[in-house]
Every structure is written in structure tokens, then in C-alpha cells.
Design a protein around this motif. Structure first.
Motif, PDB file in Angstrom:
ATOM      1  N   THR A 186       0.824  -1.211   0.000  1.00 12.23           N
ATOM      2  CA  THR A 186       0.000   0.000   0.000  1.00 12.23           C
ATOM      3  C   THR A 186       0.856   1.257   0.000  1.00 12.23           C
ATOM      4  OG1 THR A 186      -1.612   1.271   1.284  1.00 12.23           O
ATOM      5  CG2 THR A 186      -0.159  -0.161   2.518  1.00 12.23           C
ATOM      6  N   VAL A 187       0.332   2.324  -0.593  1.00 14.02           N
ATOM      7  CA  VAL A 187       1.036   3.607  -0.560  1.00 14.02           C
ATOM      8  C   VAL A 187       1.036   4.194   0.851  1.00 14.02           C
ATOM      9  CG1 VAL A 187       0.621   4.153  -2.980  1.00 14.02           C
ATOM     10  CG2 VAL A 187      -1.000   4.948  -1.240  1.00 14.02           C
ATOM     11  N   ALA A 188       0.292   3.593   1.774  1.00 14.07           N
ATOM     12  CA  ALA A 188       0.282   4.070   3.164  1.00 14.07           C
ATOM     13  C   ALA A 188       1.677   4.001   3.791  1.00 14.07           C
ATOM     14  CB  ALA A 188      -0.706   3.266   4.002  1.00 14.07           C
ATOM     15  N   VAL A 189       2.573   3.187   3.238  1.00 11.12           N
ATOM     16  CA  VAL A 189       3.931   3.113   3.790  1.00 11.12           C
ATOM     17  C   VAL A 189       4.670   4.443   3.632  1.00 11.12           C
ATOM     18  CG1 VAL A 189       4.100   0.624   3.429  1.00 11.12           C
ATOM     19  CG2 VAL A 189       5.014   2.180   1.710  1.00 11.12           C
ATOM     20  N   TYR A 190       4.192   5.311   2.706  1.00  7.84           N
ATOM     21  CA  TYR A 190       4.834   6.620   2.518  1.00  7.84           C
ATOM     22  C   TYR A 190       4.412   7.622   3.577  1.00  7.84           C
ATOM     23  CZ  TYR A 190       6.096   4.892  -2.107  1.00  7.84           C
ATOM     24  OH  TYR A 190       6.605   4.166  -3.151  1.00  7.84           O
ATOM     25  N   GLY A 191       3.355   7.346   4.324  1.00  6.06           N
ATOM     26  CA  GLY A 191       2.873   8.287   5.331  1.00  6.06           C
ATOM     27  C   GLY A 191       2.059   9.400   4.700  1.00  6.06           C
ATOM     28  N   ALA A 192       1.883  10.476   5.443  1.00  6.48           N
ATOM     29  CA  ALA A 192       1.099  11.617   4.966  1.00  6.48           C
ATOM     30  C   ALA A 192       1.912  12.381   3.928  1.00  6.48           C
ATOM     31  CB  ALA A 192       0.727  12.527   6.128  1.00  6.48           C
TER      32      ALA A 192
ATOM     33  N   LEU B  28       7.531  -5.306  -5.390  1.00  2.35           N
ATOM     34  CA  LEU B  28       6.570  -4.763  -4.434  1.00  2.35           C
ATOM     35  C   LEU B  28       5.609  -3.869  -5.197  1.00  2.35           C
ATOM     36  CD1 LEU B  28       9.012  -3.729  -1.557  1.00  2.35           C
ATOM     37  CD2 LEU B  28       7.739  -5.870  -1.791  1.00  2.35           C
ATOM     38  N   VAL B  29       4.320  -4.079  -5.026  1.00  2.00           N
ATOM     39  CA  VAL B  29       3.295  -3.284  -5.701  1.00  2.00           C
ATOM     40  C   VAL B  29       2.551  -2.489  -4.639  1.00  2.00           C
ATOM     41  CG1 VAL B  29       1.261  -3.329  -7.188  1.00  2.00           C
ATOM     42  CG2 VAL B  29       3.064  -5.044  -7.489  1.00  2.00           C
ATOM     43  N   ARG B  30       2.745  -1.175  -4.645  1.00  4.06           N
ATOM     44  CA  ARG B  30       2.088  -0.301  -3.665  1.00  4.06           C
ATOM     45  C   ARG B  30       0.938   0.428  -4.350  1.00  4.06           C
ATOM     46  NH1 ARG B  30       7.742   2.203  -1.474  1.00  4.06           N
ATOM     47  NH2 ARG B  30       8.270   0.517  -0.042  1.00  4.06           N
ATOM     48  N   ILE B  31      -0.270   0.144  -3.909  1.00  2.82           N
ATOM     49  CA  ILE B  31      -1.443   0.750  -4.519  1.00  2.82           C
ATOM     50  C   ILE B  31      -2.184   1.622  -3.511  1.00  2.82           C
ATOM     51  CG2 ILE B  31      -1.727  -1.095  -6.210  1.00  2.82           C
ATOM     52  CD1 ILE B  31      -3.992  -2.112  -4.369  1.00  2.82           C
ATOM     53  N   ARG B  32      -3.066   2.450  -4.026  1.00  5.62           N
ATOM     54  CA  ARG B  32      -3.862   3.341  -3.190  1.00  5.62           C
ATOM     55  C   ARG B  32      -5.150   2.672  -2.740  1.00  5.62           C
ATOM     56  NH1 ARG B  32      -5.987   5.874   0.158  1.00  5.62           N
ATOM     57  NH2 ARG B  32      -6.775   7.968   0.071  1.00  5.62           N
ATOM     58  N   MET B  33      -5.910   2.165  -3.691  1.00  2.00           N
ATOM     59  CA  MET B  33      -7.209   1.592  -3.360  1.00  2.00           C
ATOM     60  C   MET B  33      -7.593   0.573  -4.419  1.00  2.00           C
ATOM     61  SD  MET B  33     -10.922   3.535  -3.019  1.00  2.00           S
ATOM     62  CE  MET B  33     -10.328   4.741  -1.864  1.00  2.00           C
ATOM     63  N   VAL B  34      -8.157  -0.554  -3.966  1.00  2.00           N
ATOM     64  CA  VAL B  34      -8.675  -1.566  -4.870  1.00  2.00           C
ATOM     65  C   VAL B  34     -10.196  -1.508  -4.778  1.00  2.00           C
ATOM     66  CG1 VAL B  34      -8.754  -4.021  -5.425  1.00  2.00           C
ATOM     67  CG2 VAL B  34      -6.683  -3.033  -4.451  1.00  2.00           C
TER      68      VAL B  34
ATOM     69  N   PHE C 154     -21.736  14.251  -8.736  1.00  2.00           N
ATOM     70  CA  PHE C 154     -20.417  13.984  -8.164  1.00  2.00           C
ATOM     71  C   PHE C 154     -19.712  15.307  -7.946  1.00  2.00           C
ATOM     72  CE2 PHE C 154     -15.843  12.946  -8.546  1.00  2.00           C
ATOM     73  CZ  PHE C 154     -15.753  12.172  -7.405  1.00  2.00           C
ATOM     74  N   PHE C 155     -19.623  15.709  -6.704  1.00  2.12           N
ATOM     75  CA  PHE C 155     -18.941  16.953  -6.353  1.00  2.12           C
ATOM     76  C   PHE C 155     -17.485  16.639  -6.087  1.00  2.12           C
ATOM     77  CE2 PHE C 155     -23.360  17.544  -5.030  1.00  2.12           C
ATOM     78  CZ  PHE C 155     -23.673  18.623  -5.828  1.00  2.12           C
ATOM     79  N   HIS C 156     -16.640  16.997  -7.004  1.00  3.33           N
ATOM     80  CA  HIS C 156     -15.217  16.698  -6.906  1.00  3.33           C
ATOM     81  C   HIS C 156     -14.561  17.693  -5.964  1.00  3.33           C
ATOM     82  CE1 HIS C 156     -11.089  15.919  -7.996  1.00  3.33           C
ATOM     83  NE2 HIS C 156     -11.487  14.875  -8.678  1.00  3.33           N
ATOM     84  N   PRO C 157     -13.901  17.222  -4.907  1.00  8.74           N
ATOM     85  CA  PRO C 157     -13.322  18.143  -3.925  1.00  8.74           C
ATOM     86  C   PRO C 157     -11.951  18.706  -4.292  1.00  8.74           C
ATOM     87  CG  PRO C 157     -12.941  15.897  -3.255  1.00  8.74           C
ATOM     88  CD  PRO C 157     -13.754  15.831  -4.525  1.00  8.74           C
ATOM     89  N   GLY C 158     -11.360  18.240  -5.362  1.00  6.26           N
ATOM     90  CA  GLY C 158      -9.987  18.645  -5.667  1.00  6.26           C
ATOM     91  C   GLY C 158      -9.858  19.404  -6.965  1.00  6.26           C
ATOM     92  N   GLU C 159      -8.646  19.393  -7.492  1.00  7.95           N
ATOM     93  CA  GLU C 159      -8.362  20.063  -8.757  1.00  7.95           C
ATOM     94  C   GLU C 159      -9.088  19.370  -9.901  1.00  7.95           C
ATOM     95  OE1 GLU C 159      -4.170  20.228  -9.386  1.00  7.95           O
ATOM     96  OE2 GLU C 159      -3.766  20.851  -7.331  1.00  7.95           O
ATOM     97  N   ARG C 160      -9.335  20.096 -10.973  1.00  2.01           N
ATOM     98  CA  ARG C 160     -10.058  19.547 -12.117  1.00  2.01           C
ATOM     99  C   ARG C 160      -9.329  18.367 -12.752  1.00  2.01           C
ATOM    100  NH1 ARG C 160     -13.183  24.197 -15.201  1.00  2.01           N
ATOM    101  NH2 ARG C 160     -13.979  22.341 -16.198  1.00  2.01           N
ATOM    102  N   SER C 161      -8.007  18.367 -12.669  1.00  2.00           N
ATOM    103  CA  SER C 161      -7.238  17.287 -13.300  1.00  2.00           C
ATOM    104  C   SER C 161      -7.050  16.079 -12.382  1.00  2.00           C
ATOM    105  CB  SER C 161      -5.868  17.822 -13.721  1.00  2.00           C
ATOM    106  OG  SER C 161      -5.150  18.264 -12.577  1.00  2.00           O
ATOM    107  N   ALA C 162      -7.520  16.158 -11.143  1.00  2.00           N
ATOM    108  CA  ALA C 162      -7.321  15.067 -10.178  1.00  2.00           C
ATOM    109  C   ALA C 162      -8.196  13.867 -10.531  1.00  2.00           C
ATOM    110  CB  ALA C 162      -7.634  15.552  -8.772  1.00  2.00           C
ATOM    111  N   VAL C 163      -7.753  12.687 -10.124  1.00  2.00           N
ATOM    112  CA  VAL C 163      -8.491  11.454 -10.365  1.00  2.00           C
ATOM    113  C   VAL C 163      -8.583  10.667  -9.062  1.00  2.00           C
ATOM    114  CG1 VAL C 163      -7.785  11.259 -12.774  1.00  2.00           C
ATOM    115  CG2 VAL C 163      -6.402  10.187 -11.019  1.00  2.00           C
ATOM    116  N   LEU C 164      -9.509   9.720  -9.014  1.00  3.35           N
ATOM    117  CA  LEU C 164      -9.593   8.808  -7.880  1.00  3.35           C
ATOM    118  C   LEU C 164      -8.530   7.738  -8.101  1.00  3.35           C
ATOM    119  CD1 LEU C 164     -10.995   7.747  -5.319  1.00  3.35           C
ATOM    120  CD2 LEU C 164     -12.562   6.500  -6.813  1.00  3.35           C
ATOM    121  N   ASN C 165      -7.542   7.699  -7.255  1.00  3.74           N
ATOM    122  CA  ASN C 165      -6.431   6.756  -7.418  1.00  3.74           C
ATOM    123  C   ASN C 165      -6.854   5.367  -6.957  1.00  3.74           C
ATOM    124  OD1 ASN C 165      -4.617   8.698  -8.329  1.00  3.74           O
ATOM    125  ND2 ASN C 165      -4.232   9.368  -6.254  1.00  3.74           N
ATOM    126  N   CYS C 166      -7.341   4.579  -7.887  1.00  3.37           N
ATOM    127  CA  CYS C 166      -7.775   3.228  -7.540  1.00  3.37           C
ATOM    128  C   CYS C 166      -7.587   2.314  -8.737  1.00  3.37           C
ATOM    129  CB  CYS C 166      -9.244   3.222  -7.100  1.00  3.37           C
ATOM    130  SG  CYS C 166     -10.384   3.709  -8.391  1.00  3.37           S
TER     131      CYS C 166
END
Length: 119
Positions: free
Chosen positions: A11-17, A59-65, A87-99
Motif C-alpha cells: 500500500t502507498v500508506a507506507v509513505y505516510g502523509a 513490491l506493488v504499492r497501490i492506493r485503493m482496490v 459527483f462533487f469533486h473536492p480537488g483540482e479539475r485534473s485530479a483522479v480517484l487513485n484506484c
């Protein structure tokens, strides 16, 4: 055990915040909760087991499955608003759901472990 190739899902959680920061394979790990620490420890164990033959360990580090029957609160909230047709997108227009979808993830892991078996 003589395996030709070992692929470990992590998981990308190993990188922390890392909000707003670019991360990559060479970014240092900073696990900040028990889950992230356990995944980081598992990664380190795999790397030690394959020390000297790194090309055999991936090692495969992913955000969300995502997939049928998922119980994630994040997914529940996403699908609730999608059912409404909004769908109210809370971020930048170019952002995507990392999954990644669970079927595509499984096929990708198989392809990494045994090239030529799946695409």
C-alpha cells in the motif's frame, strides 16, 4: 523455496502523509499507523528474503482496490453520490480517484509474476 518471481501487494500508506507531494519507488517510507507499519515490515521481510536477487521480488504499492462487495467507507460515499447522478469533486479539475479494479489488479499481478500468462 526456489520461486522464479515473487510479487507482493502492499500500500502507498507506507509513505505516510504525503498530501500534495509526488511519490515514487525511491521515496522514503514513513508509515504512520499500525496498518502501514505492518505492510512496511512485510515489504522489508520480502526484500531481505530476496536480497541479492532483487529482480525476482516486486513490491506493488497501490492506493485503493475497488470491486464488488467492497466495504470501504470511501467507496460507499462515492457510490452513494453516483447513484444520485451527482459527483462533487473536492480537488483540482485534473485530479483522479487513485484506484484500480480488483479484476485488473489480479490480471496485472499474474502478468508480473508469470509474463505471457495474462495481459
Amino acid at each position: 523455496a526456489g520461486v522464479r518471481r515473487y510479487v507482493q501487494l502492499s500500500t502507498v500508506a507506507v509513505y505516510g502523509a504525503t498530501a500534495g507531494a509526488d511519490i515514487g519507488p525511491d521515496s522514503p517510507a514513513h508509515p504512520r499507523n499500525e496498518y502501514a507499519r505492518s505492510r512496511h515490515a512485510a515489504e522489508q521481510g520480502a526484500l531481505q528474503a530476496f536480497e541479492g536477487v532483487a529482480e525476482r521480488c516486486t513490491l506493488v504499492r497501490i492506493r485503493m482496490v475497488v470491486g464488488p462487495g467492497m466495504q470501504s467507507d470511501a467507496l460507499r460515499a462515492l457510490f452513494r453520490v453516483l447513484r444520485l447522478g451527482l459527483f462533487f469533486h473536492p480537488g483540482e479539475r485534473s485530479a483522479v480517484l487513485n484506484c484500480i479494479g480488483v479484476n485488473r489488479l489480479a490480471a496485472s499481478l499474474i502478468a508480473m509474476a508469470a509474463p505471457g500468462v495474462a495481459r
